[in-house]
Design an enzyme around this catalytic site. Structure first.
Site, PDB file in Angstrom:
ATOM      1  CG  ASP A 159      -1.832   1.358   1.441  1.00  0.00           C
ATOM      2  OD1 ASP A 159      -2.815   1.403   0.652  1.00  0.00           O
ATOM      3  OD2 ASP A 159      -1.447   2.048   1.906  1.00  0.00           O
ATOM      4  CB  ALA A 210      -2.656   2.162  -2.378  1.00  0.00           C
ATOM      5  CG  ASP A 211      -3.377  -2.962   0.277  1.00  0.00           C
ATOM      6  OD1 ASP A 211      -3.181  -3.706  -0.847  1.00  0.00           O
ATOM      7  OD2 ASP A 211      -2.666  -3.018   1.375  1.00  0.00           O
ATOM      8  CD  GLN A 212      -8.325   0.463   3.138  1.00  0.00           C
ATOM      9  OE1 GLN A 212      -7.608   0.179   4.163  1.00  0.00           O
ATOM     10  NE2 GLN A 212      -8.909   1.523   3.308  1.00  0.00           N
ATOM     11  CB  ALA A 234     -10.402  -4.247  -1.982  1.00  0.00           C
TER      12      ALA A 234
END
Lengths: 405, 405
Positions: free
Chosen positions: B149, B177-179, B182
């Protein structure tokens, strides 16, 4: 404009009546349009979407166009109507009979009072999927407050979580609450479309920026509310208030690099700083994180960014350069991915834009149209819904429809 | 656990084989699970999802459980398998025959080399939708780099855009960034599911964190790349490098408030500072934004936050308080929305978590299960796929399956 071969489109045949403005709704419908949905952007007659008059740097693309508007409105056609006109209301309800989705993000109640609530659309088309976006939901103590990205970042706790502890907190430098709200609209609309295929039923979806931002802080909430400890911004370059060293941003001779979770031993070895071994357990790396950051930073400053990254990546330290927008645009991986592309705009010229973010083997999202002018496609859209040219002319003559060319 | 009445579920009947770990994949499948998809989380035998061993504050919920893991793994059942075992591979391919979606976020190539590439699954089930997540896509110069992230926030330009110009840039204080990655998985999977209803065809979807982050900086890219000006972090509390004053974070007697885009005249009038009128045009408010910020801040410091907000909201200035996570959890609107709820976890006890963010009138997302223990549901899942109890026992005896209780 991208010139990829024609592809099949995941949302071919889905018609969206998009009454949204600013960022949340328009990004959501752009994502649907990228997948081939037929996005009819219904702007207010006259000045159109409010985002057309907002910009960065107090400058305009091609002298007149908002970069913000250009960023979120490709793959849409525009019709600009006076929604308060009875004739326009009748027209919208006629269009709604064969439409699939309605999107709007007026302040709660405003659109309903004009006769465009979910129940109004459902009465003419029970299969309609109606998605409303707001800052804080459609009821509650803040229902009449303005809902805007930075306000939401602050209310939800993201701002307090960002920046240094010995200084004021700062917002994230992008409209992430709005954009997460957009993704939540897409999530709800696509889930509802799938369910409608199974059951034939439409429904209403409510999305709000505050709830979306909270959901994207889920691990911060779970930590604070269950571990009995508050998140305090670090007084150094540590990259998150809940994290231990070395996680953070470090100086180099010529810029900054980020170092994420990595075995600390590997890091101090590659930095040739064995004296850092005394910090190497999880509790110490958390408790003394600012001290550890200072010591690691004293080492990273000895290197140029490229040399340091090469050394660290060779031993699989999780790290990367810190780009600005311009260096990112030239970054080898960004270039390899073709994530920056262009479209031709009648006033903005050749506009550089960000390409669709996902790859689909059978139904690749593509850019087929630039952002529209105000009401540019009014005539063709109404003709598609069966309206006679004379009736279209009278709408324009009455001031109920604007067509920019 | 929420105790809402039973609802219909948008993704009822959709089975997801979820091989993902850490944040991107697990948040995506949690969002699908919230809508009623049957999420089978397939963890590595032994220690399970790597996120189980990562935490904030170097502390653990109930003494043993990761808040990060607890945040992103509700509404899933877990089975923990040795994916390198031939017997397990056969088993997975048998399960894939009736599954709908596969999600994985191993580094590019790793999962394929184990015999779990898209082509492997497609061979047994051409209707399968296979979604892979990575940091940088599946090819290109960074393909073997770690994707995390904060690294992505830095590469894409978000970090350089965040913080003060006279100091080092800072990451956003959440795994955005990760979310966003997702959410892009969900966007692709739901689009593909809809298209499969129309055509009967599956496909492969590739999502990566870097592309997703770029797409969420679209207006920053469009501005910089088309206006010929770089984004420079302001040397004050201005809230975005592209924005003019007064947009930003301001001090009060007892904290901070945010003030977003609002007519400047309305602001200086409500602050009773008519001398600020000299700044009131767009170019000046941009060029002298730090100076304007200092002058506005000198006024806001005279008030407590509540009093200041009340005055400003009365004239529709776009503003809000800046909460930390704990005050946000008690915020009247957050409470009204019931966005914080609980579930019961066998080791974590009553765990406070963030509720689903969207409302759907016919298929409301709900929390039905806590995050699972490692392999907790291995036996029941294999029984559902028709495996005999003796065969299940032999998998455990061989060390190819772990069951935590």
């Amino acid at each position: 404009m991208t010139s990829e071969p024609p592809v099949q489109r995941a949302l071919e045949g889905v018609t969206v009546l998009d009454f949204s403005h600013l960022l949340q709704g328009p990004f959501a419908t752009q994502l649907l349009g990228d997948m081939g949905a037929n996005i009819i952007k219904i702007e207010r007659a006259g000045s159109g979407d409010m985002f057309r008059s907002m910009t960065f740097f107090a400058k305009w693309v091609g002298g007149s166009e908002s970069p913000n508007f250009l960023a979120w409105n490709r793959n849409k056609r525009s019709i600009a109507l006076n929604l308060k006109s009875k004739k326009v209301h009748d027209l919208i309800m006629e269009m709604a009979k064969t439409a699939d989705v309605v999107v709007q993000n007026f302040r709660p109640g405003v659109f309903d009072r004009l006769g465009y609530g979910y129940e109004d659309f459902k009465a003419v088309n029970p299969r309609i999927i109606y998605c409303s976006g707001s800052g804080y939901g459609e009821e509650g103590p803040y229902v009449d407050r303005p809902g805007q990205d930075m306000l939401i970042q602050g209310l939800a706790g993201l701002i307090d979580n960002t920046g240094r502890g010995d200084q004021a907190p700062v917002p994230a430098g992008a409209g992430l609450a709005d954009q997460i709200g957009a993704m939540n609209m897409v999530y709800g609309i696509l889930g509802a479309l799938y369910w409608r295929e199974k059951t034939g039923k439409g429904q209403k979806i409510e999305v709000n920026l505050l709830a979306g931002m909270l959901a994207h802080l889920a691990q911060e909430y779970v930590a604070v509310l269950n571990l009995g400890q508050d998140l305090k911004r670090p007084n150094s370059g540590i990259g998150h208030p809940g994290m231990q060293a070395p996680f953070g941003i470090y100086e180099t001779k010529d810029g900054y690099v980020s170092i994420a979770m990595s075995p600390f031993k590997t890091l101090y070895e590659v930095l040739e700083a064995p004296e850092l071994a005394v910090y190497d357990d999880l509790a110490t790396l958390y408790d003394k994180r600012d001290e550890v950051w200072e010591k690691v930073n004293a080492e990273t400053r000895k290197y140029g960014s490229a040399e340091l990254l090469e050394r660290m990546l060779a031993v699989d330290i999780w790290c990367a350069q810190v780009n600005d927008i311009r260096t990112a645009a030239e970054d080898p991986q960004v270039r390899h991915m073709n994530m920056l592309t262009t479209y031709e705009h009648p006033r903005g010229g050749t506009v550089r834009v960000v390409a669709p973010a996902i790859r689909m083997s059978e139904t690749q999202p593509v850019i087929e149209r630039p952002a529209p002018l105000i009401g540019e496609h009014g005539r063709e859209i109404l003709a598609e819904f069966g309206m006679a040219p004379d009736d279209i002319d009278s709408l324009v003559a009455d001031g109920d429809m604007t067509i920019e060319t």
